[in-house]
Design a protein around this motif. Structure first.
Motif, PDB file in Angstrom:
ATOM      1  N   PHE A   1       5.231  -7.783   4.570  1.00 42.88           N
ATOM      2  CA  PHE A   1       6.231  -7.135   3.727  1.00 42.88           C
ATOM      3  C   PHE A   1       6.588  -5.753   4.266  1.00 42.88           C
ATOM      4  O   PHE A   1       5.716  -5.008   4.704  1.00 42.88           O
ATOM      5  N   ILE A   2       7.882  -5.420   4.195  1.00 40.77           N
ATOM      6  CA  ILE A   2       8.300  -4.072   4.598  1.00 40.77           C
ATOM      7  C   ILE A   2       8.116  -3.091   3.450  1.00 40.77           C
ATOM      8  O   ILE A   2       8.011  -1.883   3.672  1.00 40.77           O
ATOM      9  N   TYR A   3       8.083  -3.588   2.214  1.00 42.25           N
ATOM     10  CA  TYR A   3       7.897  -2.722   1.067  1.00 42.25           C
ATOM     11  C   TYR A   3       6.402  -2.515   0.803  1.00 42.25           C
ATOM     12  O   TYR A   3       5.578  -3.370   1.145  1.00 42.25           O
ATOM     13  N   PRO A   4       6.042  -1.412   0.180  1.00 37.74           N
ATOM     14  CA  PRO A   4       4.616  -1.148  -0.088  1.00 37.74           C
ATOM     15  C   PRO A   4       4.020  -2.128  -1.082  1.00 37.74           C
ATOM     16  O   PRO A   4       4.645  -2.479  -2.087  1.00 37.74           O
ATOM     17  N   ILE A   5       2.800  -2.574  -0.785  1.00 37.49           N
ATOM     18  CA  ILE A   5       2.054  -3.471  -1.665  1.00 37.49           C
ATOM     19  C   ILE A   5       0.629  -2.948  -1.802  1.00 37.49           C
ATOM     20  O   ILE A   5       0.026  -2.529  -0.813  1.00 37.49           O
ATOM     21  N   ARG A   6       0.124  -3.001  -3.037  1.00 36.67           N
ATOM     22  CA  ARG A   6      -1.282  -2.666  -3.258  1.00 36.67           C
ATOM     23  C   ARG A   6      -1.949  -3.789  -4.038  1.00 36.67           C
ATOM     24  O   ARG A   6      -1.320  -4.420  -4.884  1.00 36.67           O
ATOM     25  N   LEU A   7      -3.220  -4.005  -3.748  1.00 36.37           N
ATOM     26  CA  LEU A   7      -4.034  -4.958  -4.495  1.00 36.37           C
ATOM     27  C   LEU A   7      -5.043  -4.183  -5.323  1.00 36.37           C
ATOM     28  O   LEU A   7      -5.722  -3.281  -4.809  1.00 36.37           O
ATOM     29  N   PHE A   8      -5.162  -4.545  -6.605  1.00 33.06           N
ATOM     30  CA  PHE A   8      -6.098  -3.903  -7.509  1.00 33.06           C
ATOM     31  C   PHE A   8      -7.121  -4.932  -7.990  1.00 33.06           C
ATOM     32  O   PHE A   8      -6.779  -6.086  -8.230  1.00 33.06           O
ATOM     33  N   ASP A   9      -8.365  -4.486  -8.146  1.00 36.51           N
ATOM     34  CA  ASP A   9      -9.365  -5.371  -8.723  1.00 36.51           C
ATOM     35  C   ASP A   9      -9.392  -5.191 -10.231  1.00 36.51           C
ATOM     36  O   ASP A   9      -8.569  -4.466 -10.805  1.00 36.51           O
ATOM     37  N   GLN A  10     -10.341  -5.826 -10.908  1.00 44.01           N
ATOM     38  CA  GLN A  10     -10.396  -5.796 -12.368  1.00 44.01           C
ATOM     39  C   GLN A  10     -10.761  -4.429 -12.919  1.00 44.01           C
ATOM     40  O   GLN A  10     -10.580  -4.169 -14.107  1.00 44.01           O
ATOM     41  N   ARG A  11     -11.286  -3.558 -12.075  1.00 46.05           N
ATOM     42  CA  ARG A  11     -11.648  -2.208 -12.509  1.00 46.05           C
ATOM     43  C   ARG A  11     -10.618  -1.178 -12.069  1.00 46.05           C
ATOM     44  O   ARG A  11     -10.881   0.017 -12.097  1.00 46.05           O
ATOM     45  N   MET A  12      -9.443  -1.649 -11.639  1.00 44.11           N
ATOM     46  CA  MET A  12      -8.313  -0.798 -11.255  1.00 44.11           C
ATOM     47  C   MET A  12      -8.587  -0.007  -9.988  1.00 44.11           C
ATOM     48  O   MET A  12      -8.092   1.106  -9.813  1.00 44.11           O
ATOM     49  N   ASN A  13      -9.396  -0.581  -9.103  1.00 46.85           N
ATOM     50  CA  ASN A  13      -9.603  -0.009  -7.775  1.00 46.85           C
ATOM     51  C   ASN A  13      -8.605  -0.615  -6.800  1.00 46.85           C
ATOM     52  O   ASN A  13      -8.355  -1.824  -6.841  1.00 46.85           O
ATOM     53  N   VAL A  14      -8.050   0.210  -5.932  1.00 47.08           N
ATOM     54  CA  VAL A  14      -7.194  -0.300  -4.867  1.00 47.08           C
ATOM     55  C   VAL A  14      -8.106  -0.876  -3.788  1.00 47.08           C
ATOM     56  O   VAL A  14      -8.875  -0.159  -3.161  1.00 47.08           O
ATOM     57  N   VAL A  15      -8.015  -2.186  -3.568  1.00 48.82           N
ATOM     58  CA  VAL A  15      -8.895  -2.853  -2.611  1.00 48.82           C
ATOM     59  C   VAL A  15      -8.128  -3.449  -1.435  1.00 48.82           C
ATOM     60  O   VAL A  15      -8.733  -3.987  -0.503  1.00 48.82           O
ATOM     61  N   GLY A  16      -6.799  -3.372  -1.474  1.00 47.05           N
ATOM     62  CA  GLY A  16      -5.995  -3.896  -0.374  1.00 47.05           C
ATOM     63  C   GLY A  16      -4.639  -3.216  -0.352  1.00 47.05           C
ATOM     64  O   GLY A  16      -4.144  -2.752  -1.389  1.00 47.05           O
ATOM     65  N   TRP A  17      -4.041  -3.141   0.827  1.00 45.26           N
ATOM     66  CA  TRP A  17      -2.749  -2.475   0.988  1.00 45.26           C
ATOM     67  C   TRP A  17      -2.145  -2.881   2.328  1.00 45.26           C
ATOM     68  O   TRP A  17      -2.828  -3.421   3.201  1.00 45.26           O
ATOM     69  N   ASN A  18      -0.862  -2.613   2.490  1.00 45.48           N
ATOM     70  CA  ASN A  18      -0.228  -2.795   3.790  1.00 45.48           C
ATOM     71  C   ASN A  18       0.108  -1.423   4.371  1.00 45.48           C
ATOM     72  O   ASN A  18      -0.149  -0.375   3.752  1.00 45.48           O
ATOM     73  N   GLU A  19       0.666  -1.421   5.563  1.00 42.59           N
ATOM     74  CA  GLU A  19       0.934  -0.152   6.247  1.00 42.59           C
ATOM     75  C   GLU A  19       1.927   0.701   5.481  1.00 42.59           C
ATOM     76  O   GLU A  19       1.806   1.931   5.425  1.00 42.59           O
ATOM     77  N   SER A  20       2.921   0.045   4.874  1.00 37.57           N
ATOM     78  CA  SER A  20       3.897   0.797   4.088  1.00 37.57           C
ATOM     79  C   SER A  20       3.235   1.522   2.922  1.00 37.57           C
ATOM     80  O   SER A  20       3.526   2.688   2.645  1.00 37.57           O
ATOM     81  N   ALA A  21       2.313   0.848   2.230  1.00 36.37           N
ATOM     82  CA  ALA A  21       1.599   1.485   1.120  1.00 36.37           C
ATOM     83  C   ALA A  21       0.735   2.636   1.610  1.00 36.37           C
ATOM     84  O   ALA A  21       0.611   3.667   0.937  1.00 36.37           O
ATOM     85  N   ARG A  22       0.126   2.475   2.767  1.00 36.69           N
ATOM     86  CA  ARG A  22      -0.713   3.549   3.307  1.00 36.69           C
ATOM     87  C   ARG A  22       0.123   4.787   3.595  1.00 36.69           C
ATOM     88  O   ARG A  22      -0.306   5.919   3.318  1.00 36.69           O
ATOM     89  N   ARG A  23       1.325   4.591   4.128  1.00 37.30           N
ATOM     90  CA  ARG A  23       2.167   5.739   4.466  1.00 37.30           C
ATOM     91  C   ARG A  23       2.777   6.394   3.223  1.00 37.30           C
ATOM     92  O   ARG A  23       3.110   7.579   3.256  1.00 37.30           O
ATOM     93  N   ILE A  24       2.897   5.643   2.152  1.00 36.67           N
ATOM     94  CA  ILE A  24       3.496   6.192   0.938  1.00 36.67           C
ATOM     95  C   ILE A  24       2.444   6.777  -0.002  1.00 36.67           C
ATOM     96  O   ILE A  24       2.574   7.902  -0.487  1.00 36.67           O
ATOM     97  N   PHE A  25       1.389   6.015  -0.263  1.00 35.64           N
ATOM     98  CA  PHE A  25       0.409   6.415  -1.283  1.00 35.64           C
ATOM     99  C   PHE A  25      -0.788   7.175  -0.725  1.00 35.64           C
ATOM    100  O   PHE A  25      -1.572   7.726  -1.490  1.00 35.64           O
ATOM    101  N   GLY A  26      -0.944   7.202   0.587  1.00 36.26           N
ATOM    102  CA  GLY A  26      -2.048   7.958   1.161  1.00 36.26           C
ATOM    103  C   GLY A  26      -2.945   7.105   2.032  1.00 36.26           C
ATOM    104  O   GLY A  26      -2.878   5.873   2.019  1.00 36.26           O
ATOM    105  N   ASP A  27      -3.798   7.761   2.776  1.00 35.97           N
ATOM    106  CA  ASP A  27      -4.659   7.084   3.749  1.00 35.97           C
ATOM    107  C   ASP A  27      -5.888   6.502   3.051  1.00 35.97           C
ATOM    108  O   ASP A  27      -6.949   7.129   2.980  1.00 35.97           O
TER     109      ASP A  27
END
Length: 287
Positions: A121-147
């Motif tokens: 995906f060219i758009y940012p994507i994040r994966l959250f677990d049941q405790r609202m932790n970010v456990v997955g992302w793509n490069e677009s999400a890393r550049r937008i939401f942080g390292d």
């Protein structure tokens, strides 16, 4: 039995909170001069719903009693719940969710197939677990939401980041709105998994450290979606207006995928291109 009762502690608090928001005048009831608590009395609400006072008291105490769909519908109507609150009421009053797996040493992360989808995906994507932790992302999400690779587990947690990380108040255009929404999502998780030690420790930490969290938590607001607009102040390209959409993960049901698409009426698409390619609208590399 003990687990069932603990599961219903969220239901008990939710019902008490919503009952306190009602007023006798709304139902043409006599406004007694001396009321020990705000809102309707239990006996008044029980009468409006059409159930016995003792039965409703047991329900509001979180006891393990059977509740029919008809009674829940009537209760939701009298309490003037919105669509999200109604769904939450039914979830809490009926069968509890299975507990979060705390025995597995392997933390929930995207499998190889899921990561390939994220990276495509060219758009940012994040994966959250049941405790609202970010456990997955793509490069677009890393550049937008942080390292994310350089962040600690706590820093990857949504509620912790909102209330504890100083940059969140600058990063988010509408910090209070997003913080309240995040807290409301956490309330849903806590109501669903009231005996999860990890969640309870997180909530205790936030109540201790954040005056806003401490003030807003007793309101018991709940939200089941992620809204229609998420605006951030990116340090490189300025304001970004994104539309978050939640997608279920049938093969990994303990994860939740959120895709952030740019709003059509904004210039976010061009700014995302700048972040991903390093070029401005004229095709020149930014210095």
């Amino acid at each position: 039995m003990r687990e069932r009762v603990k599961h219903r502690t969220g239901l008990a608090d939710f019902l008490q909170n919503r009952r306190a928001r009602l007023h006798p005048e709304q139902f043409h009831l006599p406004p007694f001069q001396r009321r020990r608590t705000q809102g309707l009395r239990r006996e008044e609400l029980a009468q409006l719903v059409g159930v016995g006072v003792s039965w409703y008291t047991w329900l509001e105490q979180g006891r393990d009693i059977q509740v029919s769909d008809q009674v829940l519908e009537r209760l939701a109507s009298i309490l003037q719940l919105n669509a999200e609150e109604r769904c939450h009421l039914f979830l809490l009053a009926q069968a509890p969710l299975p507990p979060i797996d705390t025995q597995s040493k392997k933390k929930p992360t995207p499998n190889a197939t899921t990561q390939t989808i994220l990276d495509g995906f060219i758009y940012p994507i994040r994966l959250f677990d049941q405790r609202m932790n970010v456990v997955g992302w793509n490069e677009s999400a890393r550049r937008i939401f942080g390292d994310y690779p350089s962040r600690s587990e706590r820093e990857r947690n949504g509620p912790w980041f909102h209330f504890m990380h100083p940059s969140s108040r600058i990063f988010e255009v509408h910090w209070e709105r997003e913080a309240r929404r995040c807290l409301a999502s956490l309330h849903v998780r806590h109501d669903q998994y009231p005996d999860d030690q990890w969640l309870n420790e997180l909530i205790a930490e936030l109540q201790q450290a954040s005056p806003e969290f401490r003030a807003w938590w007793p309101e018991h607001e709940i939200v089941l979606d992620c809204g229609s607009l998420y605006e951030i102040n990116h340090p490189q390209v300025g304001r970004l207006a994104l539309h978050p959409t939640v997608f279920p993960m049938p093969e990994q049901p303990d994860l939740q995928m959120i895709i952030y698409t740019p709003l059509a009426q904004e210039d976010t698409t061009a700014k995302l291109s700048v972040l991903m390619t390093g070029e401005n609208e004229c095709g020149k590399v930014k210095s």
